[in-house]
Design a protein around this motif. Structure first.
Motif: not given
Length: 333
Positions: A232-245
């Protein structure tokens, strides 16, 4: 753990001892077989894995990943590793449970404790956060007396007092109050202390669940149920990530699976009083990891307070072990 039934009294009595007595009981008949060496080995594996997992926690935070997202992927990525293990061993049918309520309560406590432990590692040097977390046995004695009605003698209360002195030295309350416990360090100490308190409650809950559920079942339901609030909380904090992340997050999930399976398995194979002393090995790992990866060493107060906390916890564990040995002799007499 409410009274009023034979099962509750039997479970409560066994949890107060932290182990099984020689006299037959319902808990003994229903509980898993005990294997002390296996429990100790699993606890040591958990401590090594936990230290490296917290290294990744700090790297993930430095990459700008929100702590809620870290918790989500840490839990979500546990599930495939866990399911693969279960399918190769006991089969998916072993994940069935009739104690969904107990699993839900463990999830709430576990998620809260995990968030506090992640936050402490982000805000504090690894060794300092680990030292505060080692106060878990101290709080476990207090909760056993309050929640389980355990009779606690002056020796264990003395150990609790010594341990609290150690905790206060690590927390350095004079400096904290002078600064209003502001800044990352002040907040971090309070977060770490909250995590230790919650972990003490989790230890009791997992030991209880372990009487009817295997380690994989406990970890599976914890991870699955935690997806509800985290999702439920994820959509408010998620960001794109590169391969290392993504690689860091995958490592977080894998080590999280190892830690959870090892911790839960250790509590199924051996009493709390036997496996808890192994937790102090994590201080050595965290000092080494903090120095190697981040160039940090414990604060001066940590060097003073840590031995008191360790001594207190080891004495509490020794007393529990002695009570376990002496009680059958008293019954036989």
């Amino acid at each position: 753990m409410k009274g009023g039934s034979r099962l509750a009294r039997a479970v409560g009595a066994d949890m107060r001892m932290g182990s099984m007595t020689a006299a037959p009981s319902l808990a003994q008949l229903a509980g898993p077989p005990q294997h002390y060496l296996g429990g100790i080995s699993l606890r040591l594996l958990a401590m090594v894995s936990l230290s490296f997992m917290f290294v990744l926690v700090k790297y993930v935070d430095a990459a700008g990943v929100h702590i809620v997202e870290s918790l989500f992927w840490r839990q979500a990525l546990v599930l495939p590793f866990l399911l693969a293990w279960v399918m190769a061993t006991s089969g998916l049918a072993s994940l069935r449970t009739r104690r969904i309520g107990a699993h839900a309560r463990r999830m709430v406590m576990g998620l809260t404790g995990m968030a506090c432990n992640f936050g402490a590692m982000i805000l504090l040097p690894m060794a300092e956060a680990t030292t505060i977390s080692l106060s878990v046995p101290i709080f476990a004695v207090i909760f056993a007396a309050i929640l389980l009605g355990e009779a606690t003698g002056w020796q264990r209360w003395s150990a609790v007092i010594v341990g609290f002195v150690g905790v206060l030295l690590v927390l350095d309350p004079i400096a904290g109050f002078a600064g209003g416990f502001g800044g990352d360090h002040g907040v971090g100490t309070l977060v770490a202390l909250s995590g230790a308190i919650m972990t003490a409650l989790i230890t009791i809950a997992v030991r209880d669940l372990g009487r009817t559920e295997n380690a994989a079942t406990i970890v599976f339901w914890f991870s699955l149920l935690s997806m509800i609030p985290l999702g439920i909380a994820l959509p408010f904090v998620i960001t794109p990530h590169d391969g290392r992340e993504w690689l860091l997050l995958a490592g977080l999930g894998f080590l999280g699976a190892v830690v959870q399976m090892s911790l839960t398995g250790a509590l199924r194979l051996a009493p709390v009083s036997v496996v808890i002393p192994m937790d102090y090995s994590s201080l050595l790992w965290s000092i080494a990891a903090g120095w190697w990866f981040f160039g940090t060493l414990p604060a001066d107060t940590t060097w003073i307070g840590a031995p008191l906390i360790v001594a207190s916890g080891l004495f509490i564990a020794w007393r529990e072990h002695r009570r376990h040995i002496d009680r059958p002799k008293e019954v036989a007499a």
